[in-house]
Enzyme design. Structure first.
Site, short mmCIF file in Angstrom:
data_model
loop_
_atom_site.label_atom_id
_atom_site.label_comp_id
_atom_site.label_asym_id
_atom_site.label_seq_id
_atom_site.Cartn_x
_atom_site.Cartn_y
_atom_site.Cartn_z
N ASP A 277 -2.76 -4.88 -0.10
CA ASP A 277 -2.32 -6.16 0.47
C ASP A 277 -3.09 -6.54 1.73
OD1 ASP A 277 -1.10 -4.21 2.05
OD2 ASP A 277 0.93 -4.94 1.74
N MET B 120 0.82 -1.21 0.00
CA MET B 120 0.00 0.00 0.00
C MET B 120 0.86 1.27 0.00
SD MET B 120 -2.95 -1.09 2.75
CE MET B 120 -3.97 0.37 2.49
N HIS B 121 0.22 2.38 -0.34
CA HIS B 121 0.71 3.75 -0.13
C HIS B 121 1.85 4.19 -1.05
CE1 HIS B 121 -1.64 3.24 3.50
NE2 HIS B 121 -0.74 2.47 4.07
#
Length: 499
Positions: A240, A81-82
């Site tokens: 995820d 992520m991110h």
């Protein structure tokens, strides 16, 4: 027999699962790639590495498959992520991706609060402005690399870029968009308000899709390189942690999982996006249709154990290192560890706090330290469970996946510290299985993800809390929670000595 592929694009490697209609993993391949860490707090990757290693991995998977390649009906993705991937008008990568564990953006997080207002920001995004999230990274590039920012046409997250390279189509699913700090979580739309207040053109935000949505087929060029059929259906996939939730059956109210990877996660299902946790835990859109989840994060969970092994037991494997932890009593003979090696996320959003061993004396041996590390990681995860319970959640059963599910002593420790039944799945593939389940559902194999979970997932063993241990850990947990406040100022003063 029909098959799907689940691709889990992680921080250190990409893992690919070939799964049949019974939920059995017919084959798996893993390919690693490097981190780029030029300065303290910086963490980047070359997106081309994700693509090249995934393509090689898919080719390996297909070549080992002894059936008709046309029976591989679909592929979907789970991704770290991110992470920020910036693309120009030709969808060419403008710089290395800045990852979730990069902490250079403290100044930009403060800017977000100053311009949007902390309470307003939380009301829109349901989360704090944190260094690891995507929005502060965009602002950092805008301020520090203006020549690159001028060329930005759009941004995506890691698995979205990988999927683009396989299909030629660019989108982002809601579960990953929720971790950018630019999504209005409840309305499932990019926030015009946040973009305007921060002088960002909302056009850089990509189109939004559901995680199970069919977004195209494998391109002819990628079909040649991967040896997959051009008829292979490609589904959007998810973050995820959202895919890990699907792969653990966290698909209804009351379901909770604990995952220990590099970071650690406690995640619980939410039916609606209208609750208010005041930013104390993450609150994101699920990869399951019309659902949400709340999540607490320990930044250095499995990483704490890996660090300890690499520094103090370099020539031992994990089994040898943990072999005697069961002989050490609850509380590691008065030794306490806080896993703040790279800062902390929940409940302390603090990039400068660092870890501690408290209570060391000359009687302690390596096995005491090893148990203290496991206990400290688990205490950190318990802080998230405590927040959920204090907000009315009933958590009496937790599905354990990842590194924390590989050691029986650690599983019992989780049961005792969480004071809940701990369940281990018979085939624990986490996010990769969740991605495969999204593909199976998207292909129409099942009427719902819940029906898919009934076939694909099976409970293997469970651990119940030992009453005496739970009572001891409750006392020790109250001590653990004091360490942060008593060491935060000391760590702030030590910052100038860190290189």
């Amino acid at each position: 027999m029909k098959y799907v592929i689940g691709v889990d694009l992680g921080t250190s490697s990409v893992k690919l699962l070939l799964v049949n209609q019974n939920g059995e993993v017919a084959n798996e391949v893993s390919r690693s790639y490097p981190l780029i860490q030029e300065k303290t707090g910086y963490s980047e990757q070359d997106p081309e590495q994700w693509v090249s290693q995934t393509v090689v991995g898919l080719s390996e998977l297909v070549r080992a498959f002894d059936g008709d390649v046309n029976d591989i009906e679909g592929i979907s993705f789970s991704g770290q992520m991110h992470g920020l991937v910036l693309l120009d008008e030709s969808n060419q990568v403008l710089r290395n991706a800045i990852l979730w564990n990069d902490t250079r953006t403290t100044k930009q997080c403060q800017e977000i609060y100053e311009k949007v207002g902390k309470e307003r920001f939380i009301s829109i995004t349901k989360n704090l402005a944190l260094e690891g999230f995507t929005l502060p990274k965009i602002l950092w590039v805008k301020e520090n690399e203006p020549s690159i920012y001028e060329k930005v046409k759009t941004f995506v997250l890691p698995k979205d870029y990988l999927r683009y390279r396989l299909t030629g189509k660019l989108e982002m699913d809601y579960s990953d968009a929720a971790g950018t700090s630019l999504l209005d979580i409840s309305s499932k739309q990019w926030s015009t308000e946040i973009c305007e207040l921060l002088d960002l053109n909302i056009s850089i935000c990509p189109p939004l899709v559901d995680s199970h949505e069919n977004v195209g087929k494998i391109t002819s060029d990628m079909s040649k390189h991967t040896e997959l059929s051009e008829s292979t259906n490609v589904f959007a996939g998810g973050a995820d942690n959202a895919c890990g939730a699907i792969g653990s059956g966290i698909l209804s109210e009351g379901k909770t999982f604990c995952s220990v990877g590099t970071s650690g996660v406690v995640l619980t299902y939410e039916q609606t996006g209208d609750k208010d946790f005041e930013g104390k835990v993450h609150y994101f859109n699920h990869a399951a249709p019309n659902a949400y989840y709340t999540m607490g994060v320990t930044l250095s969970a499995g990483h704490s154990l890996s660090w300890f092994k690499d520094v103090f037991a370099e020539n031992e494997d994990f089994d040898t290192l943990l072999k005697e932890v069961g002989d050490v009593p609850v509380g590691a003979n008065g030794l306490l560890f806080t896993p703040y090696l790279v800062g902390e996320r929940t409940p302390h959003a603090d990039a400068t706090i660092r870890g501690s061993f408290i209570g060391m004396d000359s009687s302690h041996r390596k096995r005491d330290f090893a148990r203290a590390v496991l206990e400290g990681i688990t205490f950190s995860l318990q802080e998230s469970i405590e927040i959920f319970r204090n907000n009315g959640k009933t958590i009496d059963k937790v599905y354990s996946i990842g590194g924390g599910a590989k050691n029986k002593e650690w599983l019992q420790m989780q049961a005792d510290i969480f004071d809940a039944e701990i369940v281990k799945l018979s085939s624990e593939q986490g996010p990769g299985m969740g991605a495969a389940m999204l593909a199976a559902y998207g292909c129409g194999w099942f009427p719902s993800l819940e029906a898919c979970a009934d076939v694909f997932l099976e409970e293997a063993e469970s651990y119940l809390p030992i009453k005496e241990n739970a009572a001891q850990y409750k006392k020790l947990f109250s001590v653990y929670k004091q360490v942060y406040n008593k060491t935060s100022d000391l760590n702030e003063q030590l910052m100038e000595f860190r290189k």
